[in-house]
Design a protein around this motif. Sequence first.
Motif, PDB file in Angstrom:
ATOM      1  N   VAL A  25       0.607  -0.922   0.306  1.00 61.52           N
ATOM      2  CA  VAL A  25      -0.259  -0.251   0.077  1.00 61.52           C
ATOM      3  C   VAL A  25       0.767   1.121  -0.250  1.00 61.52           C
ATOM      4  CG1 VAL A  25      -1.652   1.600   1.120  1.00 61.52           C
ATOM      5  CG2 VAL A  25      -2.017  -0.985   0.867  1.00 61.52           C
ATOM      6  N   SER A  26       0.471   2.197  -0.747  1.00 59.06           N
ATOM      7  CA  SER A  26       0.805   3.438  -1.110  1.00 59.06           C
ATOM      8  C   SER A  26       0.662   4.154  -0.183  1.00 59.06           C
ATOM      9  CB  SER A  26       1.530   3.794  -2.288  1.00 59.06           C
ATOM     10  OG  SER A  26       1.968   5.058  -2.386  1.00 59.06           O
ATOM     11  N   LYS A  27       0.203   5.266   0.349  1.00 61.15           N
ATOM     12  CA  LYS A  27       0.048   6.965   1.168  1.00 61.15           C
ATOM     13  C   LYS A  27       0.266   7.916   0.806  1.00 61.15           C
ATOM     14  CE  LYS A  27      -1.137   3.641   4.945  1.00 61.15           C
ATOM     15  NZ  LYS A  27      -1.550   4.180   6.691  1.00 61.15           N
ATOM     16  N   ASP A  28       1.140   7.811  -0.503  1.00 61.20           N
ATOM     17  CA  ASP A  28       1.544   9.088  -0.784  1.00 61.20           C
ATOM     18  C   ASP A  28       1.527   9.223  -2.610  1.00 61.20           C
ATOM     19  OD1 ASP A  28       3.840   7.306  -1.351  1.00 61.20           O
ATOM     20  OD2 ASP A  28       5.327   8.420   0.267  1.00 61.20           O
ATOM     21  N   ASN A  29       0.491   8.523  -2.916  1.00 64.86           N
ATOM     22  CA  ASN A  29       0.749   8.443  -4.885  1.00 64.86           C
ATOM     23  C   ASN A  29       1.376   8.093  -5.011  1.00 64.86           C
ATOM     24  OD1 ASN A  29      -2.113  10.018  -4.729  1.00 64.86           O
ATOM     25  ND2 ASN A  29      -0.616  12.175  -4.254  1.00 64.86           N
ATOM     26  N   GLY A  30       1.606   6.808  -4.410  1.00 65.48           N
ATOM     27  CA  GLY A  30       3.601   5.803  -4.994  1.00 65.48           C
ATOM     28  C   GLY A  30       4.466   6.684  -4.900  1.00 65.48           C
ATOM     29  N   ARG A  31       4.630   7.243  -4.269  1.00 66.05           N
ATOM     30  CA  ARG A  31       6.100   7.879  -4.275  1.00 66.05           C
ATOM     31  C   ARG A  31       6.740   6.636  -2.831  1.00 66.05           C
ATOM     32  NH1 ARG A  31       4.077  12.270  -4.420  1.00 66.05           N
ATOM     33  NH2 ARG A  31       3.498  13.040  -2.289  1.00 66.05           N
ATOM     34  N   THR A  32       5.968   6.296  -2.218  1.00 64.24           N
ATOM     35  CA  THR A  32       7.026   5.422  -0.948  1.00 64.24           C
ATOM     36  C   THR A  32       5.504   4.049  -0.954  1.00 64.24           C
ATOM     37  OG1 THR A  32       5.964   6.672   1.045  1.00 64.24           O
ATOM     38  CG2 THR A  32       8.196   7.317   0.284  1.00 64.24           C
ATOM     39  N   TRP A  33       6.026   3.042  -1.014  1.00 68.43           N
ATOM     40  CA  TRP A  33       5.226   2.159  -0.343  1.00 68.43           C
ATOM     41  C   TRP A  33       5.695   1.198   1.242  1.00 68.43           C
ATOM     42  CZ3 TRP A  33       1.303   0.362  -3.145  1.00 68.43           C
ATOM     43  CH2 TRP A  33       1.377   1.490  -5.021  1.00 68.43           C
ATOM     44  N   GLY A  34       4.774   0.879   1.789  1.00 63.98           N
ATOM     45  CA  GLY A  34       4.981   0.216   3.081  1.00 63.98           C
ATOM     46  C   GLY A  34       4.807  -1.354   2.765  1.00 63.98           C
ATOM     47  N   LYS A  35       5.117  -2.408   4.005  1.00 62.53           N
ATOM     48  CA  LYS A  35       5.511  -4.104   4.061  1.00 62.53           C
ATOM     49  C   LYS A  35       4.946  -4.426   2.789  1.00 62.53           C
ATOM     50  CE  LYS A  35       3.000  -6.108   7.193  1.00 62.53           C
ATOM     51  NZ  LYS A  35       3.480  -6.671   8.381  1.00 62.53           N
ATOM     52  N   MET A  36       5.591  -5.091   1.655  1.00 60.14           N
ATOM     53  CA  MET A  36       4.401  -6.371   1.050  1.00 60.14           C
ATOM     54  C   MET A  36       4.631  -6.975   1.986  1.00 60.14           C
ATOM     55  SD  MET A  36       6.606  -8.392  -1.748  1.00 60.14           S
ATOM     56  CE  MET A  36       7.155  -9.227  -1.104  1.00 60.14           C
ATOM     57  N   THR A  37       2.653  -7.439   1.786  1.00 58.46           N
ATOM     58  CA  THR A  37       2.227  -9.225   2.830  1.00 58.46           C
ATOM     59  C   THR A  37       1.813  -9.766   1.748  1.00 58.46           C
ATOM     60  OG1 THR A  37       1.019  -7.176   4.294  1.00 58.46           O
ATOM     61  CG2 THR A  37       0.171  -9.438   3.928  1.00 58.46           C
ATOM     62  N   ASP A  38       2.003 -11.183   1.884  1.00 59.28           N
ATOM     63  CA  ASP A  38       2.100 -12.263   1.346  1.00 59.28           C
ATOM     64  C   ASP A  38       0.429 -12.867   1.803  1.00 59.28           C
ATOM     65  OD1 ASP A  38       1.751 -15.095   0.038  1.00 59.28           O
ATOM     66  OD2 ASP A  38       3.551 -15.400   1.018  1.00 59.28           O
ATOM     67  N   ILE A  39       0.182 -13.067   0.818  1.00 53.26           N
ATOM     68  CA  ILE A  39      -1.842 -13.336   1.332  1.00 53.26           C
ATOM     69  C   ILE A  39      -1.928 -15.390   0.480  1.00 53.26           C
ATOM     70  CG2 ILE A  39      -2.647 -11.744   0.931  1.00 53.26           C
ATOM     71  CD1 ILE A  39      -4.111 -12.208  -1.123  1.00 53.26           C
ATOM     72  N   ASN A  40      -0.859 -15.523   0.487  1.00 51.41           N
ATOM     73  CA  ASN A  40      -0.816 -16.796   0.482  1.00 51.41           C
ATOM     74  C   ASN A  40      -1.973 -17.645   1.418  1.00 51.41           C
ATOM     75  OD1 ASN A  40      -0.156 -16.011  -2.620  1.00 51.41           O
ATOM     76  ND2 ASN A  40       1.324 -18.337  -2.472  1.00 51.41           N
ATOM     77  N   PRO A  41      -0.948 -17.750   2.933  1.00 50.89           N
ATOM     78  CA  PRO A  41      -1.441 -18.403   3.792  1.00 50.89           C
ATOM     79  C   PRO A  41      -2.864 -18.109   3.919  1.00 50.89           C
ATOM     80  CG  PRO A  41       0.761 -17.573   4.277  1.00 50.89           C
ATOM     81  CD  PRO A  41      -0.167 -16.484   2.928  1.00 50.89           C
ATOM     82  N   GLN A  42      -3.859 -17.586   3.503  1.00 53.97           N
ATOM     83  CA  GLN A  42      -4.821 -17.574   3.876  1.00 53.97           C
ATOM     84  C   GLN A  42      -5.760 -18.013   2.819  1.00 53.97           C
ATOM     85  OE1 GLN A  42      -6.623 -13.409   5.055  1.00 53.97           O
ATOM     86  NE2 GLN A  42      -4.404 -12.603   4.875  1.00 53.97           N
ATOM     87  N   ILE A  43      -5.223 -18.069   1.347  1.00 51.88           N
ATOM     88  CA  ILE A  43      -5.937 -17.813   0.346  1.00 51.88           C
ATOM     89  C   ILE A  43      -5.989 -19.332  -0.564  1.00 51.88           C
ATOM     90  CG2 ILE A  43      -6.705 -15.931  -0.243  1.00 51.88           C
ATOM     91  CD1 ILE A  43      -4.435 -15.358  -2.924  1.00 51.88           C
TER      92      ILE A  43
END
Length: 262
Positions: A25-43
């Motif tokens: 997720v980015s909260k500044d229009n794509g200039r910086t990004w939060g941590k990457m979250t793998d959703i495989n364990p859920q789906i």
Amino acid sequence: GQIFCIFTHGNGLWQKEPGHISFCVSKDNGRTWGKMTDINPQILTTDPAGKQPIKCTSAFASSGRATQLANGRLIFPLVVREDGNPDFKVYAVYTDDLGKTWKVSKNPATTDGDESKIVQLADGTVIMSIRNRRGILRKFSYSHDNGETWSEPVPVEGLPDPRCNGDIITYDYNGKQLLLQSLPGDPKGRNNVAIYVSADGGKTWPVKKTVVNLPSAYSSMTVLPDGSIGILTEESANNHYSYNIWFTKLPIEVLMAPAKKQ
């Protein structure tokens, strides 16, 4: 104001273990990004006895945009390959809490599809526009519970599909909701990407506007702040498998203008 980027990384669709379906997720229009979250364990899992709802060999998040429904749900199609099955199932994967937890539709929208896109009509109906691996016509599956269950897919007259990825979005035009579908305009091959327009929720597609007169394949659209359509297209002046990606800005007046008589 947040931007969600959903992507697949690691192994590809044809390998024996699934790649990772992740988001950040980015909260500044794509200039910086939060941590990457793998959703495989859920789906999804390769374990037939696993707790995840999808049991598969591999999977990928469709190329192009995800969708936010009117109730805030974020939803995207997931193409799934099972060992020994030549057909690909396509599920809807969604979150109601901005990515904390992810769920999977109770049934696939198709048991024989490929890259797909999701859009919601003004009456709440959700459509999955599905790449037809057998060619001829695009397929639509419908959901009336925000993507939790899906109808049997049906071919769509007026939308030729030469086995290619495309995009579908809505557009509010003079008080009416239009559906815009981008696909190669040549039913026999990946050429001449065009935008098709429906004013009746996808029942008929009377408008077709060619965007590029070249070998061309995948495409993705958005509505720009000034109301124009922005479209990315894979285009090639040389051959069908060496593409440049071009951006075209198309005013809605050009898209809806009557075709000129020859």
